[in-house]
Design a protein around this motif. Sequence first.
Motif, PDB file in Angstrom:
ATOM      1  N   TYR A  97      -5.610 103.618 -31.748  1.00 50.65           N
ATOM      2  CA  TYR A  97      -5.973 103.032 -33.035  1.00 50.65           C
ATOM      3  C   TYR A  97      -5.150 103.568 -34.201  1.00 50.65           C
ATOM      4  N   GLY A  98      -4.396 104.602 -33.984  1.00 51.74           N
ATOM      5  CA  GLY A  98      -3.590 105.173 -35.055  1.00 51.74           C
ATOM      6  C   GLY A  98      -2.249 104.469 -35.190  1.00 51.74           C
ATOM      7  N   SER A  99      -1.373 105.067 -35.979  1.00 46.24           N
ATOM      8  CA  SER A  99      -0.052 104.487 -36.231  1.00 46.24           C
ATOM      9  C   SER A  99       0.908 104.836 -35.099  1.00 46.24           C
ATOM     10  N   ARG A 100       2.069 104.159 -35.121  1.00 44.31           N
ATOM     11  CA  ARG A 100       3.105 104.454 -34.136  1.00 44.31           C
ATOM     12  C   ARG A 100       3.627 105.887 -34.317  1.00 44.31           C
ATOM     13  N   ARG A 101       3.714 106.300 -35.547  1.00 44.60           N
ATOM     14  CA  ARG A 101       4.190 107.651 -35.831  1.00 44.60           C
ATOM     15  C   ARG A 101       3.268 108.693 -35.209  1.00 44.60           C
ATOM     16  N   MET A 102       1.970 108.432 -35.300  1.00 41.17           N
ATOM     17  CA  MET A 102       1.028 109.385 -34.732  1.00 41.17           C
ATOM     18  C   MET A 102       1.141 109.445 -33.215  1.00 41.17           C
ATOM     19  N   ALA A 103       1.358 108.288 -32.581  1.00 40.54           N
ATOM     20  CA  ALA A 103       1.522 108.279 -31.127  1.00 40.54           C
ATOM     21  C   ALA A 103       2.733 109.107 -30.721  1.00 40.54           C
ATOM     22  N   THR A 104       3.814 108.986 -31.484  1.00 41.06           N
ATOM     23  CA  THR A 104       5.010 109.783 -31.187  1.00 41.06           C
ATOM     24  C   THR A 104       4.737 111.271 -31.356  1.00 41.06           C
ATOM     25  N   VAL A 105       4.044 111.639 -32.434  1.00 41.53           N
ATOM     26  CA  VAL A 105       3.712 113.044 -32.670  1.00 41.53           C
ATOM     27  C   VAL A 105       2.851 113.597 -31.536  1.00 41.53           C
ATOM     28  N   LEU A 106       1.881 112.830 -31.079  1.00 41.85           N
ATOM     29  CA  LEU A 106       1.003 113.300 -30.010  1.00 41.85           C
ATOM     30  C   LEU A 106       1.751 113.443 -28.693  1.00 41.85           C
ATOM     31  N   HIS A 107       2.696 112.536 -28.420  1.00 42.26           N
ATOM     32  CA  HIS A 107       3.516 112.674 -27.220  1.00 42.26           C
ATOM     33  C   HIS A 107       4.303 113.981 -27.258  1.00 42.26           C
ATOM     34  N   LEU A 108       4.968 114.231 -28.377  1.00 38.14           N
ATOM     35  CA  LEU A 108       5.806 115.428 -28.489  1.00 38.14           C
ATOM     36  C   LEU A 108       4.969 116.705 -28.480  1.00 38.14           C
ATOM     37  N   SER A 109       3.871 116.702 -29.243  1.00 41.00           N
ATOM     38  CA  SER A 109       3.038 117.907 -29.294  1.00 41.00           C
ATOM     39  C   SER A 109       2.380 118.186 -27.951  1.00 41.00           C
ATOM     40  N   GLY A 110       1.933 117.119 -27.248  1.00 44.97           N
ATOM     41  CA  GLY A 110       1.328 117.330 -25.928  1.00 44.97           C
ATOM     42  C   GLY A 110       2.314 117.914 -24.940  1.00 44.97           C
ATOM     43  N   ALA A 111       3.529 117.366 -24.949  1.00 46.44           N
ATOM     44  CA  ALA A 111       4.557 117.922 -24.055  1.00 46.44           C
ATOM     45  C   ALA A 111       4.893 119.357 -24.444  1.00 46.44           C
ATOM     46  N   GLY A 112       4.969 119.622 -25.764  1.00 44.49           N
ATOM     47  CA  GLY A 112       5.289 120.983 -26.209  1.00 44.49           C
ATOM     48  C   GLY A 112       4.228 121.980 -25.811  1.00 44.49           C
ATOM     49  N   VAL A 113       2.964 121.654 -26.006  1.00 41.29           N
ATOM     50  CA  VAL A 113       1.867 122.561 -25.646  1.00 41.29           C
ATOM     51  C   VAL A 113       1.884 122.826 -24.143  1.00 41.29           C
ATOM     52  N   THR A 114       2.108 121.782 -23.354  1.00 38.71           N
ATOM     53  CA  THR A 114       2.137 121.963 -21.898  1.00 38.71           C
ATOM     54  C   THR A 114       3.263 122.900 -21.489  1.00 38.71           C
ATOM     55  N   VAL A 115       4.440 122.719 -22.098  1.00 42.92           N
ATOM     56  CA  VAL A 115       5.578 123.575 -21.755  1.00 42.92           C
ATOM     57  C   VAL A 115       5.329 125.027 -22.187  1.00 42.92           C
ATOM     58  N   VAL A 116       4.790 125.205 -23.385  1.00 43.64           N
ATOM     59  CA  VAL A 116       4.548 126.561 -23.891  1.00 43.64           C
ATOM     60  C   VAL A 116       3.514 127.287 -23.035  1.00 43.64           C
ATOM     61  N   LEU A 117       2.392 126.638 -22.740  1.00 46.30           N
ATOM     62  CA  LEU A 117       1.349 127.301 -21.964  1.00 46.30           C
ATOM     63  C   LEU A 117       1.817 127.636 -20.552  1.00 46.30           C
ATOM     64  N   SER A 118       2.484 126.690 -19.901  1.00 41.19           N
ATOM     65  CA  SER A 118       2.963 126.962 -18.546  1.00 41.19           C
ATOM     66  C   SER A 118       4.043 128.041 -18.546  1.00 41.19           C
ATOM     67  N   SER A 119       4.875 128.078 -19.593  1.00 41.68           N
ATOM     68  CA  SER A 119       5.903 129.123 -19.667  1.00 41.68           C
ATOM     69  C   SER A 119       5.288 130.503 -19.857  1.00 41.68           C
ATOM     70  N   LEU A 120       4.264 130.605 -20.696  1.00 42.99           N
ATOM     71  CA  LEU A 120       3.598 131.889 -20.896  1.00 42.99           C
ATOM     72  C   LEU A 120       2.948 132.380 -19.618  1.00 42.99           C
ATOM     73  N   VAL A 121       2.278 131.478 -18.916  1.00 44.60           N
ATOM     74  CA  VAL A 121       1.649 131.879 -17.651  1.00 44.60           C
ATOM     75  C   VAL A 121       2.705 132.277 -16.630  1.00 44.60           C
ATOM     76  N   LEU A 122       3.819 131.530 -16.618  1.00 45.90           N
ATOM     77  CA  LEU A 122       4.888 131.874 -15.697  1.00 45.90           C
ATOM     78  C   LEU A 122       5.490 133.250 -16.046  1.00 45.90           C
ATOM     79  N   TRP A 123       5.562 133.582 -17.333  1.00 49.76           N
ATOM     80  CA  TRP A 123       6.149 134.856 -17.770  1.00 49.76           C
ATOM     81  C   TRP A 123       5.239 136.030 -17.404  1.00 49.76           C
ATOM     82  N   TYR A 124       3.906 135.811 -17.574  1.00 49.52           N
ATOM     83  CA  TYR A 124       2.991 136.925 -17.327  1.00 49.52           C
ATOM     84  C   TYR A 124       2.286 136.816 -15.967  1.00 49.52           C
ATOM     85  N   GLY A 125       2.408 135.681 -15.309  1.00 47.36           N
ATOM     86  CA  GLY A 125       1.714 135.505 -14.036  1.00 47.36           C
ATOM     87  C   GLY A 125       2.657 135.041 -12.948  1.00 47.36           C
ATOM     88  N   SER A 126       2.126 134.167 -12.093  1.00 43.18           N
ATOM     89  CA  SER A 126       2.895 133.673 -10.953  1.00 43.18           C
ATOM     90  C   SER A 126       3.259 132.205 -11.153  1.00 43.18           C
TER      91      SER A 126
END
Length: 399
Positions: A97-126
């Motif tokens: 229901y939001g704008s196209r700009r918001m959809a783009t922001v959510l795509h990028l932020s979702g991918a960024g959060v996933t990469v950051v969290l998995s990288s941190l776990v990979l750095w400190y875990g397995s």
Amino acid sequence: MRKITLEPRQEDSLIAAAGLLAGVVLTAFDAYDHTGVPPGVNLVPLAAMSGLELLRRTRPWWTVGLGALLFTANVLAGSNMATVVMYTDLLYAATLYGSRRMATVLHLSGAGVTVVLSSLVLWYGSVGQALLVAGFAGLVFIAPVWTADILREHRDRADTERLRAEQTALLAELDRREAVVAERSRMARELHDVVANHLSAIAIHATGAQSLARRQQRPSDDPLLAAMAVIRENSVQGLAEMRRMIGLLREEDQGSYEAPRLDALDSLLTHARATGGDGGLVFELSEDGERGELPAPVELAAYRIVQESLTNALKHAAPGTVRLSVAYRPEQLEIVADSPYRDGGRPAAPGAKAGLVGMGERAGLLGGSLEAGPVSGPDGGRWQVRAVLPREPKGEEGS
């Protein structure tokens, strides 16, 4: 089975209530991560997240931003699955229901959060733990946004196709109207160039014949003069009707065209008496019931049927009385034209019986009926035309 449809606000309220109820049930049965957290603390972000569900369509930026904070608080206060699911629904609604700009922001932020969290776990875990976190983060932050984006694409495409179909239908309707206008113009030209000119010539020749008869000093009661007067009057009246019809076909001034009404029956009878008096015809009119308000198509059809019946009587009836009766019933209008029947008689003229066909078509278009034929009576054979028209048109003409 009747399908239940909800308004958008009702649907949002139902989602919020269902999420809140599911979270309370999970908390009541200890189906959440409550290690080191006092019981009931996770209900605070749960309740706040369900409140944001009420604004999922109207305030997407606020719901996503505050929802992210509540999602973090939910993880710290003891992760409740209902709160997580409601946050994914907020991401889904913001993309849809939001704008196209918001959809783009959510795509990028979702991918960024996933990469950051998995990288941190990979750095400190397995690696296995990093893969689990990446999968979970993808389901929460990427999957709802991606799903809503696909649904939005299909919705926009459907709207575009619907608009294109409406435009195509509009163009087809314009083409049809243009074809109808062109055909009406062609008919108007034919009527003007052929029929109207012939009627005008008849009127001119009848006037010339009257002038010639007066120069020959014929007596005023000469049958020839009466016949010429009738011919001229009929041709002039027919020419006036033809010109009105041509103007109607050309749509030059439809507002000034007034369709004949049943109020003019007396003038029809007066004209018929003047025309058929020399042939021994007497015309009588009887009306029964209250006329009231009649729809224009019904009144026009009734007038034309009466007019054609009187014309047929003038052409084919034997000397005698022509009885015309019009009965106004609560649901229908009945017209009966009864004239002396001439058995055998004159040869059929070109176009004979076309008037009966036309009357039948007029009645049929309104959902009525017409019967015509010889009947037996106390004073000998009669020819009767009987038309029944509904007060409310039910056929093609009424629609």
